[in-house]
Write a protein that holds these residues in place. Structure first.
Motif, PDB file in Angstrom:
ATOM      1  N   PHE A  62     -14.635  17.852  70.078  1.00 31.45           N
ATOM      2  CA  PHE A  62     -15.303  18.936  69.405  1.00 31.45           C
ATOM      3  C   PHE A  62     -14.354  20.377  69.664  1.00 31.45           C
ATOM      4  N   GLN A  63     -13.329  20.580  70.650  1.00 30.02           N
ATOM      5  CA  GLN A  63     -13.255  22.324  70.280  1.00 30.02           C
ATOM      6  C   GLN A  63     -11.147  21.096  70.569  1.00 30.02           C
ATOM      7  N   HIS A  64     -10.482  20.102  69.891  1.00 23.60           N
ATOM      8  CA  HIS A  64      -9.470  20.447  69.697  1.00 23.60           C
ATOM      9  C   HIS A  64      -9.598  19.307  68.323  1.00 23.60           C
ATOM     10  N   GLN A  65     -10.163  18.663  67.677  1.00 19.38           N
ATOM     11  CA  GLN A  65     -10.447  17.371  66.522  1.00 19.38           C
ATOM     12  C   GLN A  65     -11.299  17.987  65.048  1.00 19.38           C
ATOM     13  N   HIS A  86      -5.306  24.432  59.987  1.00 17.27           N
ATOM     14  CA  HIS A  86      -4.441  23.443  61.018  1.00 17.27           C
ATOM     15  C   HIS A  86      -3.659  22.287  59.877  1.00 17.27           C
ATOM     16  N   ARG A  87      -4.592  22.204  59.512  1.00 21.19           N
ATOM     17  CA  ARG A  87      -4.184  20.506  58.007  1.00 21.19           C
ATOM     18  C   ARG A  87      -3.976  19.503  58.715  1.00 21.19           C
ATOM     19  N   ARG A 101      -2.545  17.171  55.165  1.00 27.15           N
ATOM     20  CA  ARG A 101      -1.504  16.479  56.349  1.00 27.15           C
ATOM     21  C   ARG A 101      -0.754  18.182  57.172  1.00 27.15           C
ATOM     22  N   ARG A 102      -0.407  17.763  57.274  1.00 27.64           N
ATOM     23  CA  ARG A 102       0.660  18.444  58.013  1.00 27.64           C
ATOM     24  C   ARG A 102       2.321  18.638  56.687  1.00 27.64           C
ATOM     25  N   PRO A 103       2.560  19.884  57.058  1.00 29.79           N
ATOM     26  CA  PRO A 103       3.823  20.645  56.299  1.00 29.79           C
ATOM     27  C   PRO A 103       4.707  19.622  56.321  1.00 29.79           C
ATOM     28  N   LEU A 104       6.260  18.793  55.989  1.00 29.72           N
ATOM     29  CA  LEU A 104       7.003  18.245  55.969  1.00 29.72           C
ATOM     30  C   LEU A 104       7.915  19.271  56.999  1.00 29.72           C
ATOM     31  N   SER A 105       7.736  20.575  55.872  1.00 27.71           N
ATOM     32  CA  SER A 105       8.670  21.127  57.173  1.00 27.71           C
ATOM     33  C   SER A 105       8.470  21.403  58.776  1.00 27.71           C
ATOM     34  N   ALA A 106       6.941  21.566  59.228  1.00 26.27           N
ATOM     35  CA  ALA A 106       6.551  21.646  60.722  1.00 26.27           C
ATOM     36  C   ALA A 106       7.136  20.563  60.976  1.00 26.27           C
TER      37      ALA A 106
END
Length: 769
Positions: free
Chosen positions: A588-591, A602-603, A754-759
């Motif tokens: 609940f707090q992280h996912q 957050h992506r 999804r998180r961006p590739l730049s990250a």
């Protein structure tokens, strides 16, 4: 026996809707005759005459500065009567529902004595002002306490009560009444008690309750209400009552029977104020008129009741409604407190001492004794979610060293293309535990442990499977591009975070390039299926895809009874995870991402939209998100409702398949992940919906190791579930690694971002050795 039966059947109470007493003033000839006739007609009437005591109280009230002894007080009371015979003084009130005839002071003197102890918390002038006010109460469950409190203080001149419901045995935990009053309308019940307390108060009952046809009459007939107290359960009536109160510029007050929540809307002072403080403006209010099921009502009830602010016990109970309890609980203490709070607010509104709108809490648990309660030990904090950062790579000598091996042959564009494919791989709770680095023409795949730390999976079984899927994606993309890609998995050591190194030094792994076309189409689909069987040839193809990875095996169940057993097992595992202190906090707090904005920010994590929950399910998740609610639920031995969400979905599956490996060392996990990805992509190609079911596996595997983070009974349950899983799929001494349910289902409502590739992607020209 016949006489007794007839007598019992004929003894039903009559006059169930009667709530007004009949008055007899014996100084009036007509009244004397009527009373004589009544007493002759019904000799069972019980007479109660305590007028002398009332007179002595009256004398004291009229002479507050004088100290009387008993004789002086009796004499003064007699003197107050003068020449009037005692039985002719004042009024006789007959209560037909109880058969009592009571001798009282008449209204002015009665009111003076009865409110004498209000002074000067309520002055005579304020009491007179209150006697001009009209208050309406809709809903006489909590509303009964409100009505009686208002009547005790004589806080109104007229009280209108509306409720269609009758007193039931289950109401007697919070509503004042006797068993002889079961079946009586709740408004009538309250009106009778008020009449027995003060027969002169003007009370009108709407025993049909509030409807669209009578709401305006309730609010305005005989004079517009000054205050509406809304305590009903109907979503439609809650909205309608406010809409019409706003139209007539009437203040609305509501208590919710939990945490002492009191809600005030001053439509009398703020005619343009949105109803319920604008909390339901985004909803279709017309649709509320058709809301019948809890699923349909929840979107309206949630903001009305302020679900996020409910007490832990109420949240825990809301999870259990419809499962182990029939409705939300209500306590007498909360009901009485609500009556006191609402009565206080109504008095101050009526006296123009309270001029604001808003929502307040008088939480007894927090105010009294709450601070001294022993709080459970907090779970240790998770490691921070570290951003991708440059890492100094120190590589060993041959055969896995990069140093001295020359350029790996990958261009930046090629490496980014491969990393982009890798980042499309699935991962547990979409936490994406990877990052990519281009070093001297080689693409390095790293495990990012900060994104996959779990107390209940300290050995990182689940993220390792995801990393194996990531490896498979990269190899499939290379095959699609016609690129001979060499992959060294685990080039350092098992306890190192470097998972794989890719270079153009010749292909050393075989993949099916056709599956690469489904990388982008692959997704998790938690929609319910239609239960259609999967053709045998398609199941056999899935098995072949899994077996194309050395050591991997696929076990299938398609039988309805077996799927039902698995549904129960999966539901129990999900409940165990949520009820566990660490599992609860991690989920609940992280996912979990509670809305689209949070998911886009957050992506990563699980967008709640991807869980395919109905309105009731979302509210259940909100309730379950409160740690104290879950602790309370655990203490109550509850939580069964938490099993239902996943269990019901699993039951709609066409098949559930389990992938196993000979062991669970790191290399087997990576290979198992690659096999799992082939399974998923092949299922996607076949048009099947895929929904991973991981809880029984990772909880069971952790319980088999040291079980840290589990309570003893939790660990034992995890072991039991794991054992059931192994037996259900008959995998003998193989290790279960990855399980999904397969179905034919509508497209998902949302897909994980999804998180961006730049990250995720960094580039270095040289290697530090």
């Amino acid at each position: 026996m016949t006489f007794l039966t007839d007598a019992l059947r004929g003894a039903s109470a009559t006059g169930l809707d009667t709530y007004r007493p009949e008055f007899f003033r014996l100084a009036l000839p007509g009244d004397r005759e009527r009373l004589e006739e009544l007493l002759k007609r019904d000799p069972r009437i019980v007479t109660h005459d305590a007028l002398h005591g009332q007179l002595t109280e009256l004398v004291r009230s009229l002479n507050p500065s004088r100290q009387f002894n008993r004789q002086e007080l009796d004499a003064a009371a007699q003197a107050h009567l003068g020449m009037v015979p005692g039985e002719e003084y004042g009024v006789w009130a007959h209560y037909p529902w109880s058969g009592r005839l009571v001798h009282l002071l008449d209204e002015p003197e009665f009111a003076l004595v009865r409110t004498d102890r209000n002074r000067n918390k309520i002055t005579r002038q304020e009491q007179a002002l209150l006697s001009t006010k009209r208050i309406g109460v809709i809903g006489l469950s909590v509303g009964q306490s409100v009505a009686l409190t208002l009547a005790l203080e004589r806080g109104f001149g007229e009280l209108r009560l509306a409720d269609f419901d009758q007193l039931e045995l289950s109401n007697l935990n919070r509503i004042r009444g006797g068993v002889h009053q079961l079946g009586i309308n709740k408004a009538v019940l309250a009106a009778r008690e008020i009449a027995e307390m003060d027969p002169f108060l003007r009370v009108t009952c709407f025993t049909e309750g509030i409807t669209r046809g009578n709401i305006d009459r309730f609010l305005t007939d005989g004079g517009k209400l000054d205050i509406l107290v809304e305590e009903c359960d109907s979503v439609e009536m809650k909205i309608l009552a406010r809409q019409r109160a706003k139209a007539h510029r009437i203040a609305v007050v509501m208590d919710t029977n939990d945490r002492g929540m009191i809600d005030v809307e001053r439509f009398d002072l703020e005619p343009d104020r949105p109803i319920l403080h604008g909390l339901i403006d985004h909803l279709d209010l017309e649709a509320a008129t058709h809301a019948r099921t809890m699923e349909e009502k929840i979107p309206y009830l949630a903001p009305m009741a302020g679900l996020d602010h409910l007490s832990p016990r109420m949240k825990a109970s809301m999870i259990e409604v419809g499962h182990t309890i029939t409705s939300w609980p209500q306590l007498a203490t909360s009901t009485v407190l609500g009556g006191a709070l609402t009565g206080d607010v109504c008095r101050r509104i009526a006296l123009d001492e309270f001029r604001v709108s808003g929502r307040w809490y008088v939480d007894m648990e927090a105010l009294i004794g709450g601070a001294g309660a022993q709080a459970p030990s907090p779970a240790p904090p998770l490691e921070p979610d570290a951003p991708a950062q440059e890492v100094v790579v120190t590589l060993p000598s041959e055969p896995t060293s990069l140093a001295g091996r020359g350029h790996g042959g990958l261009s930046t564009q090629e490496a980014r293309d491969l990393a982009e494919a890798g980042a499309m791989a699935p991962s547990a709770d979409n936490m994406q535990p990877w990052r990519f680095e281009l070093v001297e023409g080689r693409l390095l795949l790293w495990h990012d442990p900060a994104r996959s730390t779990s107390v209940l999976d300290p050995d990182r079984l689940i993220p390792h499977i995801g990393l194996g899927m990531c490896v498979e994606n990269i190899l499939l993309r290379a095959a699609e591009r016609g690129m001979d890609l060499h992959c060294d998995t685990l080039p350092l050591s098992e306890d190192h975070d470097l998972v794989a190194v890719f270079s153009r030094n010749g292909a050393n792994s075989t993949v099916d390039p056709a599956l690469g076309r489904f990388l982008a189409a692959r997704h998790t689909n938690r929609q319910k299926g239609d239960g259609r069987p999967i053709p045998t040839l398609q199941l056999e193809r899935l098995v072949r895809e899994v077996r194309s990875v050395d050591g991997a095996e696929l076990h299938t169940i398609t039988d309805g009874a077996a799927i039902d057993t698995l549904a129960v097992l999966q539901g129990a595992a999900d409940r165990l995870r949520i009820m566990n202190e660490h599992g609860h906090r991690e989920f609940f707090q992280h996912q979990l991402r509670w809305n689209t904005q949070e998911a886009e920010r957050h992506r990563d994590g699980l967008d709640i939209a991807t869980l395919e929950l109905g309105a009731a399910g979302r509210v259940g998740m909100r309730m379950a998100a409160a740690p104290m609610a879950i602790r309370t639920l655990g203490a109550m031995g509850g939580g069964g409702a938490l099993e239902k969400l996943s269990a019901d979905t699993v039951r709609t599956s066409s098949a559930v398949v389990l992938l196993s490996m000979p062991s669970l060392d790191f290399a087997q996990r990576i290979d198992g992940g690659r096999a799992a990805q082939r399974l998923w992509l092949c299922a996607t190609a076949l048009g099947l919906a895929v929904h991973p079911l991981s809880a029984p596996i990772f909880l069971g595997q952790h319980a088999r190791r040291d079980g840290s983070g589990f309570k003893p009974q939790e660990r034992q349950e995890a072991l039991d579930l794991w054992e059931q899983l192994v037996q259900l799929f008959r995998i003998n001494d193989r290790e279960p690694l990855f399980m999904v349910r397969l179905s034919y289902a509508p497209p998902p409502s949302a897909r994980s971002l999804r998180r961006p590739l730049s990250a995720l992607f960094t580039q270095h020209e040289t290697v530090t050795t």
